[in-house]
Every structure is written in structure tokens, then in C-alpha cells.
Design a protein around this motif. Structure first.
Motif, short mmCIF file in Angstrom:
data_model
loop_
_atom_site.label_atom_id
_atom_site.label_comp_id
_atom_site.label_asym_id
_atom_site.label_seq_id
_atom_site.Cartn_x
_atom_site.Cartn_y
_atom_site.Cartn_z
N ASN A 39 13.97 -23.40 6.64
CA ASN A 39 15.40 -23.15 6.69
C ASN A 39 15.80 -21.69 6.92
OD1 ASN A 39 16.19 -25.87 6.05
ND2 ASN A 39 15.45 -25.46 4.00
N SER A 40 14.84 -20.77 6.82
CA SER A 40 15.20 -19.35 6.82
C SER A 40 14.28 -18.51 7.68
CB SER A 40 15.14 -18.81 5.39
OG SER A 40 15.91 -19.58 4.52
N ILE A 41 14.82 -17.35 8.08
CA ILE A 41 14.03 -16.33 8.78
C ILE A 41 14.18 -15.03 8.00
CG2 ILE A 41 13.67 -15.03 10.91
CD1 ILE A 41 15.14 -17.37 12.37
N TYR A 42 13.07 -14.49 7.52
CA TYR A 42 13.05 -13.23 6.79
C TYR A 42 12.36 -12.19 7.65
CZ TYR A 42 13.97 -16.28 2.83
OH TYR A 42 14.53 -17.21 1.98
N THR A 43 13.00 -11.04 7.83
CA THR A 43 12.43 -9.95 8.62
C THR A 43 12.25 -8.73 7.73
OG1 THR A 43 13.54 -10.79 10.58
CG2 THR A 43 12.66 -8.56 10.70
N PHE A 44 11.06 -8.18 7.77
CA PHE A 44 10.71 -7.01 6.97
C PHE A 44 10.33 -5.85 7.87
CE2 PHE A 44 9.56 -10.73 4.51
CZ PHE A 44 10.08 -10.44 3.26
N SER A 45 10.64 -4.66 7.40
CA SER A 45 10.19 -3.44 8.05
C SER A 45 9.12 -2.83 7.16
CB SER A 45 11.35 -2.46 8.19
OG SER A 45 10.87 -1.18 8.54
N ARG A 46 8.08 -2.31 7.75
CA ARG A 46 7.05 -1.63 6.96
C ARG A 46 7.43 -0.16 6.72
NH1 ARG A 46 1.42 -4.24 6.94
NH2 ARG A 46 1.94 -6.37 7.49
N GLN A 47 8.57 0.25 7.23
CA GLN A 47 9.05 1.60 6.98
C GLN A 47 9.85 1.58 5.68
OE1 GLN A 47 11.24 2.77 10.42
NE2 GLN A 47 9.40 2.96 11.67
N HIS A 48 9.60 2.58 4.84
CA HIS A 48 10.27 2.64 3.55
C HIS A 48 10.28 4.08 3.07
CE1 HIS A 48 6.39 3.27 1.64
NE2 HIS A 48 5.93 2.33 2.44
N ASN A 49 11.02 4.33 2.01
CA ASN A 49 11.12 5.66 1.42
C ASN A 49 10.53 5.71 0.03
OD1 ASN A 49 12.60 6.95 3.59
ND2 ASN A 49 14.29 5.64 3.01
N LEU A 50 9.69 4.75 -0.31
CA LEU A 50 9.08 4.73 -1.63
C LEU A 50 8.09 5.88 -1.75
CD1 LEU A 50 8.35 0.91 -1.80
CD2 LEU A 50 10.10 2.13 -3.09
N ASN A 51 8.14 6.58 -2.87
CA ASN A 51 7.17 7.65 -3.08
C ASN A 51 5.93 7.10 -3.77
OD1 ASN A 51 7.52 7.70 -5.98
ND2 ASN A 51 9.37 8.94 -5.68
N LYS A 52 4.93 7.92 -3.93
CA LYS A 52 3.64 7.49 -4.49
C LYS A 52 3.80 6.89 -5.89
CE LYS A 52 -1.03 9.24 -5.15
NZ LYS A 52 -1.92 10.38 -4.98
N GLU A 53 4.63 7.51 -6.71
CA GLU A 53 4.85 7.02 -8.08
C GLU A 53 5.54 5.65 -8.08
OE1 GLU A 53 4.85 6.99 -12.31
OE2 GLU A 53 3.59 7.90 -10.78
N GLU A 54 6.54 5.47 -7.22
CA GLU A 54 7.21 4.17 -7.13
C GLU A 54 6.25 3.08 -6.67
OE1 GLU A 54 11.78 5.40 -5.99
OE2 GLU A 54 10.22 5.70 -4.47
N LYS A 55 5.37 3.40 -5.73
CA LYS A 55 4.37 2.44 -5.27
C LYS A 55 3.42 2.07 -6.40
CE LYS A 55 4.13 4.01 -0.47
NZ LYS A 55 3.23 4.62 0.53
N ARG A 56 2.97 3.08 -7.15
CA ARG A 56 2.05 2.82 -8.26
C ARG A 56 2.69 1.89 -9.28
NH1 ARG A 56 1.51 4.05 -13.18
NH2 ARG A 56 3.18 5.59 -13.24
N ILE A 57 3.95 2.15 -9.62
CA ILE A 57 4.64 1.32 -10.61
C ILE A 57 4.77 -0.12 -10.12
CG2 ILE A 57 6.90 0.95 -11.70
CD1 ILE A 57 7.10 4.06 -11.87
N LEU A 58 5.14 -0.30 -8.86
CA LEU A 58 5.27 -1.65 -8.31
C LEU A 58 3.93 -2.39 -8.33
CD1 LEU A 58 7.65 -1.00 -5.29
CD2 LEU A 58 8.20 -2.29 -7.36
#
Length: 117
Positions: free
Chosen positions: A83-102
């Protein structure tokens, strides 16, 4: 049952209805434009070869998607469900600490093996 397939950091660009190609006006809008961790799984039994995803944004913000076809495309990835189409970009502004937490949150939730990437 599902098998862990891949993950990447990125942003949900759009979530549209497959039939009229219009953006949803429901809970999905809370995730559009958000950056986070996208975790892909491959179905092994119900829909072999199909992919579904979880997206983690911020503390405890999970989005879940039913099975569909994954179309990786370099800078953009698309998952097309019934029923759906989801589009993602691999570009982001997450910093190293935010990535680690996720990554830690995802591993602690059991949604992702802790020893990957």
C-alpha cells in the motif's frame, strides 16, 4: 521470522500511498523529514525475499513497516509495500554521538545484533 539484512543512517524523505501517490496524513507524517537509523530485515517465512524496516528517530521513536521490495539506489533507497512507497536518503546531519546513541538503543531493544557495523 526475519533475518537481519542491513542498516544505514538516513532520512525519510517521503511516505506516499501506492495508489494515488499522495503523501499520508497519519502517523507516518511524524517521521517524514526525520533523520535516524534505518534497520532492514529480510522475511524468511511469510514473504521470502521481501524486506521490512524499522526506523529509530530520537529516544524511543520507532516506525515499523510491513514487508515490501527494497530498491537500494545509492543516495536514495525505496521500499515499496502493498500500500505504500517509502523513500529514504542516506544523507543526514547526525553526528558521531547521535549515531552511537541510536545504535545502542537499537541493540538494547533487540532489534539489531550488537556486533554489526
Amino acid at each position: 521470522m526475519a533475518r537481519f539484512k542491513d542498516y544505514f543512517f538516513g532520512k525519510l524523505i517521503s511516505a506516499v500511498d501506492c495508489y494515488d501517490k499522495q503523501p499520508y496524513r497519519d502517523w507516518r507524517t511524524d517521521f517524514v523529514g526525520k533523520e535516524g537509523l534505518i534497520i532492514l530485515y529480510e522475511s524468511e517465512h511469510k514473504a521470502p525475499g521481501k524486506v521490512f524496516f524499522h526506523m529509530l528517530v530520537g529516544v524511543g521513536g520507532w516506525m515499523h513497516c510491513t514487508v515490501g521490495d527494497w530498491e537500494p539506489g545509492g543516495e536514495k533507497d525505496t521500499i515499496i509495500t502493498r500500500n505504500s512507497i517509502y523513500t529514504f536518503s542516506r544523507q543526514h546531519n547526525l553526528n558521531k554521538e547521535e549515531k552511537r546513541i541510536l545504535l545502542e538503543q537499537a541493540a538494547a531493544s533487540g532489534r539489531m545484533p550488537g556486533d554489526n557495523k
